[in-house]
Design a protein around this motif. Structure first.
Motif, PDB file in Angstrom:
ATOM      1  N   SER A 132       0.053  -6.690  -9.774  1.00  0.00           N
ATOM      2  CA  SER A 132      -0.135  -7.876  -8.943  1.00  0.00           C
ATOM      3  C   SER A 132       0.118  -7.540  -7.477  1.00  0.00           C
ATOM      4  CB  SER A 132       0.842  -8.968  -9.381  1.00  0.00           C
ATOM      5  OG  SER A 132       2.172  -8.575  -9.068  1.00  0.00           O
ATOM      6  N   GLN A 133      -0.193  -8.491  -6.619  1.00  0.00           N
ATOM      7  CA  GLN A 133       0.100  -8.305  -5.199  1.00  0.00           C
ATOM      8  C   GLN A 133       1.610  -8.177  -5.003  1.00  0.00           C
ATOM      9  OE1 GLN A 133      -2.457  -7.679  -3.122  1.00  0.00           O
ATOM     10  NE2 GLN A 133      -0.856  -7.065  -1.715  1.00  0.00           N
ATOM     11  N   ALA A 134       2.391  -8.873  -5.809  1.00  0.00           N
ATOM     12  CA  ALA A 134       3.854  -8.759  -5.730  1.00  0.00           C
ATOM     13  C   ALA A 134       4.312  -7.346  -6.097  1.00  0.00           C
ATOM     14  CB  ALA A 134       4.518  -9.788  -6.646  1.00  0.00           C
ATOM     15  N   ASP A 135       3.662  -6.730  -7.099  1.00  0.00           N
ATOM     16  CA  ASP A 135       3.988  -5.353  -7.478  1.00  0.00           C
ATOM     17  C   ASP A 135       3.709  -4.402  -6.320  1.00  0.00           C
ATOM     18  OD1 ASP A 135       4.656  -6.094 -10.159  1.00  0.00           O
ATOM     19  OD2 ASP A 135       2.537  -5.945 -10.743  1.00  0.00           O
ATOM     20  N   LEU A 136       2.564  -4.591  -5.683  1.00  0.00           N
ATOM     21  CA  LEU A 136       2.193  -3.736  -4.555  1.00  0.00           C
ATOM     22  C   LEU A 136       3.123  -3.956  -3.360  1.00  0.00           C
ATOM     23  CD1 LEU A 136      -1.668  -3.950  -4.929  1.00  0.00           C
ATOM     24  CD2 LEU A 136      -0.303  -1.869  -5.046  1.00  0.00           C
ATOM     25  N   CYS A 137       3.507  -5.198  -3.126  1.00  0.00           N
ATOM     26  CA  CYS A 137       4.443  -5.494  -2.028  1.00  0.00           C
ATOM     27  C   CYS A 137       5.795  -4.830  -2.274  1.00  0.00           C
ATOM     28  CB  CYS A 137       4.614  -7.001  -1.848  1.00  0.00           C
ATOM     29  SG  CYS A 137       3.215  -7.786  -1.035  1.00  0.00           S
ATOM     30  N   LEU A 138       6.251  -4.855  -3.508  1.00  0.00           N
ATOM     31  CA  LEU A 138       7.519  -4.199  -3.846  1.00  0.00           C
ATOM     32  C   LEU A 138       7.421  -2.688  -3.622  1.00  0.00           C
ATOM     33  CD1 LEU A 138      10.388  -4.181  -4.969  1.00  0.00           C
ATOM     34  CD2 LEU A 138       9.398  -4.132  -7.283  1.00  0.00           C
ATOM     35  N   ALA A 139       6.318  -2.087  -4.064  1.00  0.00           N
ATOM     36  CA  ALA A 139       6.125  -0.647  -3.871  1.00  0.00           C
ATOM     37  C   ALA A 139       6.072  -0.314  -2.386  1.00  0.00           C
ATOM     38  CB  ALA A 139       4.848  -0.185  -4.567  1.00  0.00           C
ATOM     39  N   ARG A 140       5.361  -1.139  -1.619  1.00  0.00           N
ATOM     40  CA  ARG A 140       5.300  -0.913  -0.168  1.00  0.00           C
ATOM     41  C   ARG A 140       6.697  -0.964   0.434  1.00  0.00           C
ATOM     42  NH1 ARG A 140       0.111  -1.730   2.660  1.00  0.00           N
ATOM     43  NH2 ARG A 140       1.426  -1.767   4.494  1.00  0.00           N
ATOM     44  N   ALA A 141       7.461  -1.954   0.056  1.00  0.00           N
ATOM     45  CA  ALA A 141       8.815  -2.112   0.609  1.00  0.00           C
ATOM     46  C   ALA A 141       9.685  -0.896   0.285  1.00  0.00           C
ATOM     47  CB  ALA A 141       9.458  -3.390   0.079  1.00  0.00           C
ATOM     48  N   ILE A 142       9.566  -0.397  -0.922  1.00  0.00           N
ATOM     49  CA  ILE A 142      10.344   0.791  -1.314  1.00  0.00           C
ATOM     50  C   ILE A 142       9.943   1.985  -0.453  1.00  0.00           C
ATOM     51  CG2 ILE A 142      10.667   2.501  -3.154  1.00  0.00           C
ATOM     52  CD1 ILE A 142      10.427   0.077  -5.140  1.00  0.00           C
ATOM     53  N   PHE A 143       8.652   2.231  -0.322  1.00  0.00           N
ATOM     54  CA  PHE A 143       8.191   3.415   0.399  1.00  0.00           C
ATOM     55  C   PHE A 143       8.284   3.272   1.913  1.00  0.00           C
ATOM     56  CE2 PHE A 143       6.389   4.428  -3.777  1.00  0.00           C
ATOM     57  CZ  PHE A 143       6.864   5.730  -3.889  1.00  0.00           C
ATOM     58  N   GLU A 144       8.342   2.050   2.434  1.00  0.00           N
ATOM     59  CA  GLU A 144       8.539   1.877   3.872  1.00  0.00           C
ATOM     60  C   GLU A 144       9.902   2.403   4.315  1.00  0.00           C
ATOM     61  OE1 GLU A 144       7.526  -2.248   4.443  1.00  0.00           O
ATOM     62  OE2 GLU A 144       5.390  -1.762   4.663  1.00  0.00           O
ATOM     63  N   ALA A 145      10.810   2.587   3.369  1.00  0.00           N
ATOM     64  CA  ALA A 145      12.117   3.171   3.685  1.00  0.00           C
ATOM     65  C   ALA A 145      11.995   4.640   4.073  1.00  0.00           C
ATOM     66  CB  ALA A 145      13.065   3.020   2.493  1.00  0.00           C
ATOM     67  N   VAL A 146      10.873   5.279   3.721  1.00  0.00           N
ATOM     68  CA  VAL A 146      10.718   6.710   4.012  1.00  0.00           C
ATOM     69  C   VAL A 146       9.501   7.001   4.890  1.00  0.00           C
ATOM     70  CG1 VAL A 146      11.950   7.468   1.947  1.00  0.00           C
ATOM     71  CG2 VAL A 146       9.453   7.181   1.862  1.00  0.00           C
ATOM     72  N   GLY A 147       8.836   5.976   5.415  1.00  0.00           N
ATOM     73  CA  GLY A 147       7.712   6.235   6.301  1.00  0.00           C
ATOM     74  C   GLY A 147       6.738   5.080   6.379  1.00  0.00           C
ATOM     75  N   ARG A 148       5.560   5.387   6.849  1.00  0.00           N
ATOM     76  CA  ARG A 148       4.492   4.393   6.981  1.00  0.00           C
ATOM     77  C   ARG A 148       3.675   4.353   5.700  1.00  0.00           C
ATOM     78  NH1 ARG A 148       2.636   3.458  12.928  1.00  0.00           N
ATOM     79  NH2 ARG A 148       4.536   4.052  13.998  1.00  0.00           N
ATOM     80  N   VAL A 149       3.257   3.154   5.323  1.00  0.00           N
ATOM     81  CA  VAL A 149       2.572   2.966   4.040  1.00  0.00           C
ATOM     82  C   VAL A 149       1.221   2.308   4.272  1.00  0.00           C
ATOM     83  CG1 VAL A 149       2.730   1.896   1.754  1.00  0.00           C
ATOM     84  CG2 VAL A 149       4.818   2.666   2.913  1.00  0.00           C
ATOM     85  N   ILE A 150       0.215   2.834   3.593  1.00  0.00           N
ATOM     86  CA  ILE A 150      -1.080   2.166   3.547  1.00  0.00           C
ATOM     87  C   ILE A 150      -1.381   1.825   2.092  1.00  0.00           C
ATOM     88  CG2 ILE A 150      -1.953   3.400   5.589  1.00  0.00           C
ATOM     89  CD1 ILE A 150      -3.838   4.892   3.486  1.00  0.00           C
ATOM     90  N   GLU A 151      -2.207   0.811   1.905  1.00  0.00           N
ATOM     91  CA  GLU A 151      -2.640   0.443   0.557  1.00  0.00           C
ATOM     92  C   GLU A 151      -4.103   0.823   0.388  1.00  0.00           C
ATOM     93  OE1 GLU A 151      -3.217  -3.615  -2.039  1.00  0.00           O
ATOM     94  OE2 GLU A 151      -1.516  -3.518  -0.650  1.00  0.00           O
ATOM     95  N   VAL A 152      -4.394   1.585  -0.662  1.00  0.00           N
ATOM     96  CA  VAL A 152      -5.747   2.023  -0.968  1.00  0.00           C
ATOM     97  C   VAL A 152      -6.283   1.115  -2.068  1.00  0.00           C
ATOM     98  CG1 VAL A 152      -7.090   3.949  -1.894  1.00  0.00           C
ATOM     99  CG2 VAL A 152      -5.231   4.391  -0.297  1.00  0.00           C
ATOM    100  N   GLN A 153      -7.442   0.542  -1.834  1.00  0.00           N
ATOM    101  CA  GLN A 153      -8.027  -0.381  -2.808  1.00  0.00           C
ATOM    102  C   GLN A 153      -8.703   0.353  -3.965  1.00  0.00           C
ATOM    103  OE1 GLN A 153      -7.396  -3.679  -2.534  1.00  0.00           O
ATOM    104  NE2 GLN A 153      -6.243  -3.092  -0.714  1.00  0.00           N
TER     105      GLN A 153
END
Length: 179
Positions: A50-71
């Motif tokens: 879900s979008q919530a799953d992707l938001c959680l993953a983004r938040a986790i990885f933003e702790a170590v750098g910049r994050v992009i989402e690939v469709q």
């Protein structure tokens, strides 16, 4: 390394492990600069994510750098070829810069500092500037100056084509690993 491990492969493993389907999976490709909080990370989700799953993953990885989402998950191979393998290309470039400084008479320590800070500063400028990479390069390149001579040498050696080829070769290898 998990290059080429698709969400389908992960889901197949989870299914064999008895997890209920559909299970949301988010695939991520961080790179080694994440070690110092300057990573480049791409994420993409399985169909059940879900979008919530992707938001959680983004938040986790933003702790170590910049994050992009690939469709499109197929683009993760290009992410691997560019930012996953890219630090090695940059390290090689920095190594060559430092060796060039040494060849021209600078000490190894001074050459290393100048090479590393030059790359760091250029990257910071590019990230913070509204100008494109070509425009930033042109800002440094005075007609008839020193930079234009160095750029001519890089062009003669096929530098840009070699870097593009490296990204392509690594991307194709990632596709092979994905099977």
């Amino acid at each position: 390394a998990a290059a080429g491990v698709t969400t389908t492969k992960i889901l197949d493993g989870l299914k064999q492990g008895g997890l209920p389907q559909p299970t949301p999976v988010v695939r991520a490709m961080p790179n080694t600069p994440a070690i110092v909080g300057e990573g480049a990370v791409a994420v993409c989700g399985s169909l059940a994510a879900s979008q919530a799953d992707l938001c959680l993953a983004r938040a986790i990885f933003e702790a170590v750098g910049r994050v992009i989402e690939v469709q499109d998950e197929a683009q993760m191979d290009a992410v691997t070829g560019l930012s996953g393998s890219g630090p090695a290309y940059v390290f090689l470039f920095m190594e060559a810069l430092a060796e060039g400084g040494e060849k021209m008479g600078l000490s190894p320590q001074d050459s290393r500092i100048l090479a590393l800070q030059t790359v760091l500063g250029a990257a910071r400028l590019a990230l913070e500037s509204e100008k494109g990479l070509k425009e930033l390069r042109e800002m440094v390149t005075s007609p008839g100056g020193t930079t234009v001579e160095g750029l001519k040498k890089l062009d003669e050696a096929g530098f840009k084509a070699a870097v593009i080829g490296a990204v392509e070769a690594a991307t194709l290898r990632a596709k092979e690993l994905a099977g």
